[in-house]
Enzyme design. Structure first.
Site, PDB file in Angstrom:
ATOM      1  N   TYR A   1      -6.247  15.026 -34.347  1.00  0.00           N
ATOM      2  CA  TYR A   1      -7.449  14.194 -34.204  1.00  0.00           C
ATOM      3  C   TYR A   1      -8.321  14.777 -33.100  1.00  0.00           C
ATOM      4  CZ  TYR A   1     -10.525  10.391 -32.934  1.00  0.00           C
ATOM      5  OH  TYR A   1     -11.652   9.651 -32.650  1.00  0.00           O
TER       6      TYR A   1
ATOM      7  N   GLU B   1     -16.419  12.579 -35.071  1.00  0.00           N
ATOM      8  CA  GLU B   1     -14.964  12.532 -35.198  1.00  0.00           C
ATOM      9  C   GLU B   1     -14.495  13.457 -36.315  1.00  0.00           C
ATOM     10  OE1 GLU B   1     -12.829   8.461 -34.775  1.00  0.00           O
ATOM     11  OE2 GLU B   1     -12.962   8.866 -36.916  1.00  0.00           O
TER      12      GLU B   1
END
Ligand code: GDP
Ligand code: MN
Length: 385
Positions: free
Chosen positions: A101, A189
């Site tokens: 991530y 993101e």
């Protein structure tokens, strides 16, 4: 404003983040053509502005162009969390060894952009934050200095990345930060950032690949990004939010049943608080801004009345630049356009208040002289008293 995955990834790519080859399709036939052009196994991905598409069945692998067509046909017929799937992205399928991530958000308390990385990618980062917060590594970025390579390396080490991945990771982190800054984003993101390859001969494939992308742009920055502003998706906002934006109104729908029309954000907050204090619940935040003319007021009232939950409307106008007679004229104009039996109460004070009240009196609109009185009347009306 939220961007679709394919839009976010194209922006990331412009700033040097490696992403899979791919293209978007609105029909199954287009999907097949894209799969033929890619000439590889593909992943077909629903383009909707919600997370968790994978779990909802909106992301499927396809082995051949015919398979891609069939899968796209199925996904294009789906609704995910209430949103219809109008487009699918076809990407060259990635070979996934690991999912990481990487994200950027604005931390208001620190007054910094914060970069977050985790070895636990691919799943909801909120779950990781709740269960294993130590697995999220954060660094705050000085706005004057920008992201330094040593900070990105620290993040990579904290995430436990293998040595050979650190260089590519630092480059991706820098690219993501520049994409975030260059687009006036409030969120960027990559989840998952994929560690590729499993020895099946992925020569030429970058060792790290941004497989999913998400961006939220600051609406207040859009005026200086025309090409980004044009990316707005039809499902990005409700019809009411669109009308509000086009009329220059700040509107946020809430769950209560008292529609509020106020001039000024602070006054709107105070109005909502006082409504709550007297046992009511606001149906919206709505700031018509300073100096609103009748047509803007009318648009605001149409938006409020289009919400079926609204059982009463409270006008709280503090006339300064805004003239109370303009507001009253706008209210009556809207009531002509959308006749309604929803009870209303108006508190208009300040510039041209007598004129405004006379206009409302001509339409038998109940008025109040203080905010407390207006809020109590609105709460009573919403409760059918
Ligand atoms: P989300 O569910 O909306 O977050 O969509 P993602 O794009 O993150 O996809 C969800 C999951 O599908 C990923 O975490 C991967 O596990 C898987 N996935 C996505 N793209 C590919 C791909 O190209 N190949 C493989 N094997 N899996 C993929
Ligand atoms: Mn994802």
């Amino acid at each position: 404003m939220k961007l679709q995955e394919y839009q976010s990834k194209r922006i990331f790519s412009q700033f040097g983040v490696p992403i899979p080859q791919g293209d978007v399709a609105a029909t199954a036939a287009e999907a097949r053509a894209i799969a033929e052009r890619l000439g590889t196994k593909v992943v077909v991905k629903a383009q909707v502005l919600v997370g968790g598409r994978g779990k909802a069945g909106g992301i499927k692998l396809a082995d051949s162009p015919a398979d891609a067509e069939a899968v796209a046909d199925r996904i294009l017929g789906m609704e995910i969390k209430g949103l219809p799937v109008r487009k699918v992205l076809l990407d060259e399928a990635a070979t996934i060894r690991d999912e990481l991530y990487l994200g950027l958000v604005i931390d208001r308390a620190r007054q910094r952009v914060v970069m977050m990385g985790s070895s636990e990618g691919g799943v909801d980062i909120e779950d990781v934050a709740a269960k294993t917060p130590e697995k999220i590594i954060k660094i705050a970025i000085d706005p004057f200095i920008g992201l330094r390579d040593y900070q990105a390396r620290e993040l990579a080490l904290g995430m436990g990345l293998a040595r050979e991945l650190i260089g590519p990771f630092v480059s991706i982190a820098g690219g993501l930060y520049r994409a975030f800054l260059g687009s006036d984003a409030s969120l960027a993101e990559i989840n998952p950032l994929v560690v590729t390859g499993d020895g099946d001969g992925g020569y030429g494939t970058p060792p790290l690949l941004g497989v999913d992308g998400k961006m939220v742009l600051d609406d207040n920055g859009l005026f200086r990004h025309r090409t980004l502003a044009e990316m707005r998706d039809v499902d990005e906002e409700t019809a009411e939010e669109r009308e509000a934006r086009q009329n220059g109104l700040s509107y946020v729908k809430l769950d209560g049943n008292i529609g509020c029309m106020v001039n000024g954000a602070g006054l709107a907050m105070a109005t909502m608080d006082i409504t709550k204090l007297y046992g009511g619940a606001p149906a919206n935040f709505l700031d018509i801004g300073g100096g609103a003319q009748a047509d803007k007021v009318a648009a605001a009232l149409r938006i409020i009345l289009s919400d079926p939950n609204v059982k009463a409307v409270l006008f709280n106008i503090f006339g300064g630049i805004t003239r109370c007679d303009e507001v009253a004229t706008g209210i009556l104009a809207a009531l002509e356009q959308v006749p309604t039996d929803v009870p209303m109460v108006a508190r208009l004070v300040g510039t041209n208040e007598e004129e405004g009240q006379a206009i409302l009196a001509s339409a038998a609109m109940p008025t109040a002289s203080t905010l407390a009185e207006a809020a109590q009347k609105a709460v009573a009306a919403a409760q059918g008293r």
